[in-house]
Design an enzyme around this catalytic site. Structure first.
Site, PDB file in Angstrom:
ATOM      1  N   ILE A  35       5.195  -4.405  10.016  1.00 40.12           N
ATOM      2  CA  ILE A  35       5.442  -3.849   8.684  1.00 40.12           C
ATOM      3  C   ILE A  35       5.141  -2.369   8.811  1.00 40.12           C
ATOM      4  O   ILE A  35       3.987  -1.967   8.928  1.00 40.12           O
ATOM      5  CB  ILE A  35       4.589  -4.535   7.606  1.00 40.12           C
ATOM      6  CG1 ILE A  35       4.975  -6.015   7.514  1.00 40.12           C
ATOM      7  CG2 ILE A  35       4.771  -3.844   6.262  1.00 40.12           C
ATOM      8  CD1 ILE A  35       4.144  -6.818   6.523  1.00 40.12           C
TER       9      ILE A  35
ATOM     10  N   THR B 270       0.831  -1.209   0.000  1.00 40.50           N
ATOM     11  CA  THR B 270       0.000   0.000   0.000  1.00 40.50           C
ATOM     12  C   THR B 270       0.862   1.255   0.000  1.00 40.50           C
ATOM     13  O   THR B 270       0.621   2.193  -0.763  1.00 40.50           O
ATOM     14  CB  THR B 270      -0.917   0.017   1.236  1.00 40.50           C
ATOM     15  OG1 THR B 270      -1.713  -1.173   1.242  1.00 40.50           O
ATOM     16  CG2 THR B 270      -1.828   1.228   1.230  1.00 40.50           C
TER      17      THR B 270
ATOM     18  N   ARG C 163      -9.317  -0.313   4.010  1.00 40.58           N
ATOM     19  CA  ARG C 163      -9.038   0.008   2.610  1.00 40.58           C
ATOM     20  C   ARG C 163      -9.757  -0.935   1.646  1.00 40.58           C
ATOM     21  O   ARG C 163     -10.081  -0.559   0.527  1.00 40.58           O
ATOM     22  CB  ARG C 163      -7.531  -0.071   2.339  1.00 40.58           C
ATOM     23  CG  ARG C 163      -6.750   1.135   2.833  1.00 40.58           C
ATOM     24  CD  ARG C 163      -5.290   1.029   2.401  1.00 40.58           C
ATOM     25  NE  ARG C 163      -4.527   2.201   2.814  1.00 40.58           N
ATOM     26  CZ  ARG C 163      -4.304   3.267   2.056  1.00 40.58           C
ATOM     27  NH1 ARG C 163      -4.807   3.337   0.838  1.00 40.58           N
ATOM     28  NH2 ARG C 163      -3.580   4.276   2.504  1.00 40.58           N
TER      29      ARG C 163
ATOM     30  N   LYS D  30      -0.446  -9.989   8.330  1.00 37.13           N
ATOM     31  CA  LYS D  30      -0.270  -8.582   8.690  1.00 37.13           C
ATOM     32  C   LYS D  30      -1.619  -8.061   9.158  1.00 37.13           C
ATOM     33  O   LYS D  30      -2.579  -7.983   8.391  1.00 37.13           O
ATOM     34  CB  LYS D  30       0.227  -7.766   7.496  1.00 37.13           C
ATOM     35  CG  LYS D  30       0.359  -6.269   7.803  1.00 37.13           C
ATOM     36  CD  LYS D  30       0.765  -5.471   6.568  1.00 37.13           C
ATOM     37  CE  LYS D  30       0.782  -3.976   6.861  1.00 37.13           C
ATOM     38  NZ  LYS D  30       1.098  -3.166   5.660  1.00 37.13           N
TER      39      LYS D  30
END
Length: 288
Positions: A201, A42, A137, A161
Site C-alpha cells: 500500500i 492515513t 502513529r 498492512k
C-alpha cells in the site's frame, strides 16, 4: 489480497474535498495498472475529514473503479470500535471490495482489546478485512501472535498492512501463517516482497503508479531482479516523501508535478518547510 495498492491523497479546494480532482486521480491509478486504490487512509488525511467527507470519498472511489480491474480497499479505522464498524458497514453497502482498518489510536488497547476490536469489526461485515499495523502513529502495536490468532479465528480477516519497518515481523507472519502481508513502507517494498509479501500500500504510487505497479507485479512473478532494480531506482523519492509527516510531502510533490491544482491541507497538517520544499523539488527532477 495481493498487488500494487495506492494510499490515495485527498485533494482539497477552498477547504472542501475537491471531488473532480479526486476522481481524476483515481482514474490515473486505474490507467497505470494499480490493482487496488485505498481511499481515506492515513495518506488521505482521514483523521481530519468529517464522517460525511470520509464516506463520500469511499463512494467516489467505488463509482470510478466500477467495471474496471481496479478494486477498492476502503479505509475504515477509528479509535472507537463502533465508529470503525459504522464506516466498514457503509463501505460494504456502497460496494467496496474490502476494508483497511488501522489499530485504534490513542486508547493504547491491550492485545486482548485489539483482538476483540478486530473480531467485532470483521463479524459486522462480510467483505474482507485488512489489519493495519502502524505503531509509530497509533502507539498500538498488533503483535505477530495477535495478528495470526485473528487470521486463524476470523474468516474474513485475510491480510495485514505492515508499517512497522520490521522485516522480522514479516518473516514471522509468513513463516507461521498464510495471512497476506502487505508492505506499508515504500522504502522496503522489495525486501518485504522477497520475504513473502503479497503487495504494497504505497504513498509513492500517487505520483508514480506505473513504477510501483511494475515493482510489485515483477515480484509476484518471481522476477526479483527487476523489482529490486525498481526499488533502488525509487530510493530517493521514497526517502524524500517522508522528510516530514505523511502526507505533507506527497501532496506537495503532487502539486509540483501538476497533478493537483491547489495545495491545501487540514490543520494541524500544513505545508512543508521551505528547506524541505527545495529538497522535494530537487528529487522530483529525477522522476518527472
Amino acid at each position: 489480497m495481493q498487488g500494487a495498492m495506492t494510499a490515495l491523497i485527498t485533494p482539497f479546494k477552498n477547504g472542501k474535498v475537491d471531488e473532480e480532482t479526486y476522481a481524476s486521480l483515481i482514474q490515473r491509478q486505474i490507467d497505470n495498472g494499480i490493482d487496488w486504490v485505498v481511499p481515506v487512509g492515513t495518506t488521505g488525511e482521514s483523521a481530519t475529514l468529517t464522517h460525511d467527507e470520509h464516506k463520500r470519498c469511499i463512494e467516489i472511489a467505488v463509482e470510478i473503479c466500477r467495471g474496471t480491474n481496479t478494486k477498492v480497499l476502503a479505509g475504515a479505522g477509528s479509535n472507537s470500535t463502533h465508529e470503525s464498524i459504522d464506516l466498514a458497514k457503509f463501505a460494504e453497502a456502497k460496494g467496496a471490495d474490502a476494508v483497511l482498518s488501522v489499530s485504534p489510536y490513542y486508547n493504547k488497547p491491550t492485545q486482548r482489546g485489539l483482538y476483540e476490536h478486530y473480531k467485532a469489526l470483521a463479524n459486522a461485515i462480510k467483505i474482507p478485512v485488512v489489519l493495519y499495523n502502524v505503531p509509530g502513529r497509533t502507539c498500538s502495536n498488533i503483535n505477530v501472535e495477535t495478528a495470526i490468532k485473528l487470521f486463524n479465528d476470523v474468516e474474513n480477516i485475510i491480510a495485514i498492512k505492515e508499517a512497522t519497518g520490521s522485516i522480522e515481523n514479516v518473516v514471522a507472519l509468513c513463516a507461521n501463517s498464510d495471512i497476506a502481508v502487505i508492505s506499508g513502507d515504500d522504502a522496503i517494498n522489495y525486501p518485504i516482497m522477497a520475504t513473502g509479501g503479497k503487495g504494497c500500500i504505497s504513498v509513492t504510487s500517487n505520483l508514480l503508479p506505473n513504477r510501483i505497479a511494475e515493482l510489485i507485479h515483477s515480484s509476484l512473478k518471481g522476477d526479483f531482479d527487476t523489482s529490486r532494480a525498481i526499488n533502488e531506482e525509487l530510493y530517493d523519492i521514497n526517502k524524500v516523501l517522508f522528510v516530514e509527516s505523511n502526507p505533507i510531502p506527497i501532496k506537495y510533490a503532487m502539486y509540483e508535478a501538476g497533478l493537483i491544482p491547489s495545495l491545501e491541507y487540514r490543520l494541524p497538517l500544513c505545508e512543508p518547510s521551505d528547506e524541505n520544499k527545495a529538497k522535494i523539488k530537487e528529487v522530483l527532477k529525477k522522476y518527472i
